[in-house]
Design a protein around this motif. Structure first.
Motif, PDB file in Angstrom:
ATOM      1  N   GLY A 184       0.803  -1.220   0.000  1.00 45.31           N
ATOM      2  CA  GLY A 184       0.000   0.000   0.000  1.00 45.31           C
ATOM      3  C   GLY A 184       0.832   1.265   0.000  1.00 45.31           C
ATOM      4  O   GLY A 184       0.420   2.287  -0.552  1.00 45.31           O
ATOM      5  N   ASP A 185       2.029   1.208   0.589  1.00 44.29           N
ATOM      6  CA  ASP A 185       2.906   2.378   0.560  1.00 44.29           C
ATOM      7  C   ASP A 185       3.440   2.615  -0.847  1.00 44.29           C
ATOM      8  O   ASP A 185       3.522   3.765  -1.310  1.00 44.29           O
ATOM      9  CB  ASP A 185       4.047   2.239   1.564  1.00 44.29           C
ATOM     10  N   TYR A 186       3.782   1.520  -1.552  1.00 48.41           N
ATOM     11  CA  TYR A 186       4.264   1.659  -2.931  1.00 48.41           C
ATOM     12  C   TYR A 186       3.171   2.224  -3.829  1.00 48.41           C
ATOM     13  O   TYR A 186       3.420   3.132  -4.632  1.00 48.41           O
ATOM     14  CB  TYR A 186       4.744   0.298  -3.449  1.00 48.41           C
ATOM     15  N   GLU A 187       1.949   1.708  -3.679  1.00 41.49           N
ATOM     16  CA  GLU A 187       0.849   2.219  -4.499  1.00 41.49           C
ATOM     17  C   GLU A 187       0.610   3.702  -4.226  1.00 41.49           C
ATOM     18  O   GLU A 187       0.418   4.490  -5.166  1.00 41.49           O
ATOM     19  CB  GLU A 187      -0.429   1.423  -4.201  1.00 41.49           C
ATOM     20  N   ALA A 188       0.640   4.093  -2.954  1.00 42.14           N
ATOM     21  CA  ALA A 188       0.418   5.500  -2.615  1.00 42.14           C
ATOM     22  C   ALA A 188       1.509   6.384  -3.204  1.00 42.14           C
ATOM     23  O   ALA A 188       1.224   7.450  -3.773  1.00 42.14           O
ATOM     24  CB  ALA A 188       0.345   5.663  -1.102  1.00 42.14           C
ATOM     25  N   LEU A 189       2.765   5.956  -3.101  1.00 43.13           N
ATOM     26  CA  LEU A 189       3.857   6.766  -3.649  1.00 43.13           C
ATOM     27  C   LEU A 189       3.759   6.880  -5.168  1.00 43.13           C
ATOM     28  O   LEU A 189       4.029   7.946  -5.730  1.00 43.13           O
ATOM     29  CB  LEU A 189       5.205   6.173  -3.245  1.00 43.13           C
ATOM     30  N   LEU A 190       3.374   5.793  -5.834  1.00 45.69           N
ATOM     31  CA  LEU A 190       3.166   5.892  -7.283  1.00 45.69           C
ATOM     32  C   LEU A 190       2.132   6.964  -7.604  1.00 45.69           C
ATOM     33  O   LEU A 190       2.312   7.781  -8.518  1.00 45.69           O
ATOM     34  CB  LEU A 190       2.695   4.550  -7.844  1.00 45.69           C
ATOM     35  N   ARG A 191       1.063   6.974  -6.848  1.00 44.61           N
ATOM     36  CA  ARG A 191      -0.023   7.930  -7.067  1.00 44.61           C
ATOM     37  C   ARG A 191       0.443   9.359  -6.784  1.00 44.61           C
ATOM     38  O   ARG A 191       0.154  10.277  -7.549  1.00 44.61           O
ATOM     39  CB  ARG A 191      -1.201   7.540  -6.159  1.00 44.61           C
ATOM     40  N   TYR A 192       1.185   9.553  -5.704  1.00 46.11           N
ATOM     41  CA  TYR A 192       1.627  10.899  -5.335  1.00 46.11           C
ATOM     42  C   TYR A 192       2.689  11.422  -6.311  1.00 46.11           C
ATOM     43  O   TYR A 192       2.594  12.545  -6.815  1.00 46.11           O
ATOM     44  CB  TYR A 192       2.207  10.921  -3.920  1.00 46.11           C
ATOM     45  N   LEU A 193       3.694  10.601  -6.561  1.00 42.92           N
ATOM     46  CA  LEU A 193       4.822  11.064  -7.368  1.00 42.92           C
ATOM     47  C   LEU A 193       4.467  11.220  -8.844  1.00 42.92           C
ATOM     48  O   LEU A 193       5.161  11.923  -9.577  1.00 42.92           O
ATOM     49  CB  LEU A 193       6.004  10.105  -7.216  1.00 42.92           C
ATOM     50  N   SER A 194       3.396  10.571  -9.278  1.00 55.79           N
ATOM     51  CA  SER A 194       2.951  10.729 -10.668  1.00 55.79           C
ATOM     52  C   SER A 194       2.217  12.038 -10.885  1.00 55.79           C
ATOM     53  O   SER A 194       1.989  12.440 -12.032  1.00 55.79           O
ATOM     54  CB  SER A 194       2.032   9.558 -11.062  1.00 55.79           C
ATOM     55  N   HIS A 195       1.851  12.702  -9.806  1.00 57.16           N
ATOM     56  CA  HIS A 195       1.064  13.933  -9.907  1.00 57.16           C
ATOM     57  C   HIS A 195       1.955  15.070 -10.410  1.00 57.16           C
ATOM     58  O   HIS A 195       2.903  15.474  -9.742  1.00 57.16           O
ATOM     59  CB  HIS A 195       0.467  14.279  -8.545  1.00 57.16           C
ATOM     60  N   GLU A 196       1.648  15.579 -11.580  1.00 57.78           N
ATOM     61  CA  GLU A 196       2.522  16.551 -12.245  1.00 57.78           C
ATOM     62  C   GLU A 196       2.703  17.832 -11.439  1.00 57.78           C
ATOM     63  O   GLU A 196       3.726  18.514 -11.562  1.00 57.78           O
ATOM     64  CB  GLU A 196       1.966  16.886 -13.635  1.00 57.78           C
ATOM     65  N   ALA A 197       1.731  18.183 -10.622  1.00 53.16           N
ATOM     66  CA  ALA A 197       1.814  19.454  -9.895  1.00 53.16           C
ATOM     67  C   ALA A 197       2.649  19.353  -8.628  1.00 53.16           C
ATOM     68  O   ALA A 197       2.918  20.373  -7.986  1.00 53.16           O
ATOM     69  CB  ALA A 197       0.407  19.938  -9.537  1.00 53.16           C
ATOM     70  N   ARG A 250      -0.350  -1.660 -12.164  1.00 49.96           N
ATOM     71  CA  ARG A 250      -1.475  -1.646 -13.104  1.00 49.96           C
ATOM     72  C   ARG A 250      -2.497  -0.586 -12.709  1.00 49.96           C
ATOM     73  O   ARG A 250      -3.072   0.084 -13.574  1.00 49.96           O
ATOM     74  CB  ARG A 250      -2.117  -3.029 -13.154  1.00 49.96           C
ATOM     75  N   LYS A 251      -2.723  -0.428 -11.427  1.00 50.20           N
ATOM     76  CA  LYS A 251      -3.678   0.572 -10.956  1.00 50.20           C
ATOM     77  C   LYS A 251      -3.251   1.977 -11.350  1.00 50.20           C
ATOM     78  O   LYS A 251      -4.099   2.849 -11.590  1.00 50.20           O
ATOM     79  CB  LYS A 251      -3.819   0.476  -9.440  1.00 50.20           C
ATOM     80  N   ASN A 252      -1.934   2.212 -11.447  1.00 50.66           N
ATOM     81  CA  ASN A 252      -1.416   3.550 -11.726  1.00 50.66           C
ATOM     82  C   ASN A 252      -0.835   3.691 -13.133  1.00 50.66           C
ATOM     83  O   ASN A 252      -0.065   4.617 -13.400  1.00 50.66           O
ATOM     84  CB  ASN A 252      -0.365   3.915 -10.680  1.00 50.66           C
ATOM     85  N   GLY A 253      -1.208   2.776 -14.035  1.00 57.44           N
ATOM     86  CA  GLY A 253      -0.807   2.917 -15.430  1.00 57.44           C
ATOM     87  C   GLY A 253       0.642   2.611 -15.716  1.00 57.44           C
ATOM     88  O   GLY A 253       1.194   3.099 -16.704  1.00 57.44           O
ATOM     89  N   ILE A 254       1.274   1.783 -14.874  1.00 60.85           N
ATOM     90  CA  ILE A 254       2.669   1.392 -15.070  1.00 60.85           C
ATOM     91  C   ILE A 254       2.708  -0.028 -15.610  1.00 60.85           C
ATOM     92  O   ILE A 254       1.991  -0.916 -15.115  1.00 60.85           O
ATOM     93  CB  ILE A 254       3.454   1.460 -13.736  1.00 60.85           C
ATOM     94  N   ASN A 255       3.534  -0.277 -16.628  1.00 56.79           N
ATOM     95  CA  ASN A 255       3.668  -1.603 -17.216  1.00 56.79           C
ATOM     96  C   ASN A 255       4.532  -2.484 -16.320  1.00 56.79           C
ATOM     97  O   ASN A 255       5.744  -2.288 -16.233  1.00 56.79           O
ATOM     98  CB  ASN A 255       4.294  -1.495 -18.602  1.00 56.79           C
TER      99      ASN A 255
END
Length: 249
Positions: free
Chosen positions: A176-189, A227-232
């Motif tokens: 869950g920490d990895y998924e959250a970081l993917l979501r946060y760090l992918s945010h362009e702003a 997969r949830k965050n659009g990463i292959n």
């Protein structure tokens, strides 16, 4: 924000052997304005007693059943009041007494939304014995697609961004920490700053590194997070695992 306050969240369960050291590593920080939010999952040992003896009146201690570590961390997020939120596992240690001061300096600019650093894996019985050194490296958003990720225990983010970007997906048991970081760090702003210093010492033997079975389960959840965050995952997962090898040298 020149003098940010911190909320440091610790989720614990039956952690009587290590919780005192974790709290002590936070209490010795030179930076003022630190709130420790300890969320205990109804431990059956002396964890709560030890924590209560060491926490101050300004800290938060909750002990009740939860649905896993990420449910507990979400409870911590809901109770945190600091400007900046960080996480300290119950068997981890802040590397030295200046860690939060260095992190605070990186948040001097209001443009900075998140900060991370390096981590050392240490022996469970001897925290001075370093086994792996995780040098995170500079942040570049395209690196996320190659499995790059900073260590979550060294990650600090402004509290208001958690309300914008969301907390942890509690359906994950390990990643869950990895998924959250993917979501946060992918945010362009989101503007992110790297501190090229060790901020945390992590004892080996946790939920994600304690056995081959745990590592397998972690990789399976990593794939779901990707997969949830659009990463292959066919590209990212092999790179993610291979990138750990230099940490041993």
């Amino acid at each position: 924000m020149t003098t940010p306050t911190f909320s440091i969240i610790t989720a614990c369960f039956n952690s009587e052997k290590t919780i005192a050291d974790a709290i002590a590593s936070l209490k010795c920080q030179t930076w003022p304005g630190v709130e420790h939010v300890v969320i205990d999952g109804a431990s059956r040992d002396a964890t709560v007693t030890i924590a209560r003896e060491r926490l101050s009146a300004a800290d938060v201690l909750v002990s009740e059943p939860d649905q896993g570590i990420f449910d507990a961390l979400n409870k911590g997020l809901a109770r945190a009041t600091g400007d900046v939120i960080g996480f300290l596992n119950s068997d981890d240690l802040l590397a030295d007494e200046q860690v939060l001061a260095r992190v605070a300096a990186s948040f001097e600019s209001d443009a900075v939304g998140a900060v991370y650093g390096d981590l050392q894996y240490v022996s469970a019985s001897d925290p001075d014995h370093v086994i792996r050194h995780w040098r995170s490296g500079d942040f570049q958003r395209p690196k996320l697609r190659r499995g790059w990720m900073p260590p979550h225990p060294t990650f600090f983010m402004r509290r208001e961004l958690y309300w914008t970007l969301g907390g942890f997906d509690a359906s994950f048991r390990i990643a869950g920490d990895y998924e959250a970081l993917l979501r946060y760090l992918s945010h362009e702003a989101l503007t992110i700053r790297y501190i090229p210093e060790v901020l945390v010492r992590m004892r080996l033997g946790g939920a994600s590194n304690g056995s081959l079975k745990a590592i397998f389960n972690k990789s399976r959840e990593d794939v779901r997070a990707m997969r949830k965050n659009g990463i292959n995952p066919l590209l990212a997962l092999p790179w993610k695992n291979l990138s750990k090898l230099p940490q041993f040298f």
